[in-house]
Design an enzyme around this catalytic site. Structure first.
Site, PDB file in Angstrom:
ATOM      1  N   ASP A 117       0.865  -1.175   0.000  1.00  0.00           N
ATOM      2  CA  ASP A 117       0.000   0.000   0.000  1.00  0.00           C
ATOM      3  C   ASP A 117       0.901   1.224   0.000  1.00  0.00           C
ATOM      4  OD1 ASP A 117      -2.440  -1.379   0.068  1.00  0.00           O
ATOM      5  OD2 ASP A 117      -2.444  -1.485   2.256  1.00  0.00           O
ATOM      6  N   ASP A 135      -6.889  -1.295  -4.504  1.00  0.00           N
ATOM      7  CA  ASP A 135      -7.895  -0.894  -3.510  1.00  0.00           C
ATOM      8  C   ASP A 135      -8.826   0.178  -4.062  1.00  0.00           C
ATOM      9  OD1 ASP A 135      -6.680  -2.598  -1.644  1.00  0.00           O
ATOM     10  OD2 ASP A 135      -5.470  -0.986  -0.788  1.00  0.00           O
TER      11      ASP A 135
END
Length: 177
Positions: A117, A135
């Site tokens: 991330d 995401d």
């Protein structure tokens, strides 16, 4: 009249999400060390190399292999549902985004044991969850599914006439059926 799913758009969009996701993750992991960050818009938006061993928003940490295997099942369900959804461009786009996001994060889980991330937004110590391109695609797909639930006419296959319940459809002119 049967409406066929648009497999080219579905797979093309999913592939584009996977390529963008994996390319941005490769860029981040080659430029930053885990935990390191670079400001983009001051403290408002930063690029941070984060290793997420959990699921959505870091929940259920250290279960990457299990989530990777679950992702395989989810991917199968997305593909099967697209096959049954007919010719709705709206659902093709929605499910293509969902598939690309699922594959992008699954690749990280199975290959690395965690998901990379890197987008970090917030003000000071008030931060949003760190996320990635996969995401973002999954989140957009969820928003589109909610929109589809509120406006079901968006999910009608291309070429199908929307009718109000209880209203008869008009007959096709002679020779057309």
């Amino acid at each position: 009249m049967t409406h066929r799913p648009n497999w080219l758009l579905f797979m093309g969009l999913a592939a584009a999400v996977v390529v963008a996701d994996q390319a941005t993750k490769a860029l981040v992991t080659s430029a930053l060390q885990p935990g390191e960050s670079r400001p983009i818009l001051g403290d408002l938006l930063r690029i941070v190399f984060s290793q997420n061993s959990g699921a959505l928003f870091g929940l259920f940490k250290d279960n990457a292999v299990m989530f990777g295997l679950v992702s395989l099942g989810v991917i199968g369900l997305i593909v099967a549902y697209h096959g049954r959804a007919g010719g709705s461009t709206f659902m093709t786009v929605t499910l293509g985004l969902l598939l690309g996001g699922a594959i992008g994060n699954m690749l990280d889980r199975l290959r690395l044991g965690y998901v990379v991330d890197f987008v970090d937004g917030g003000i000071g110590t008030v931060r949003w969850y760190t996320f990635n391109v996969a995401d973002a695609a999954i989140s957009l797909a969820i928003v589109l599914l909610i929109v589809a639930a509120v406006r079901p006419s968006l999910v009608e296959p291309v070429g199908r006439e929307a009718t109000t319940p209880g209203t008869p459809r008009q007959a096709a002119p002679d020779g057309e059926r």
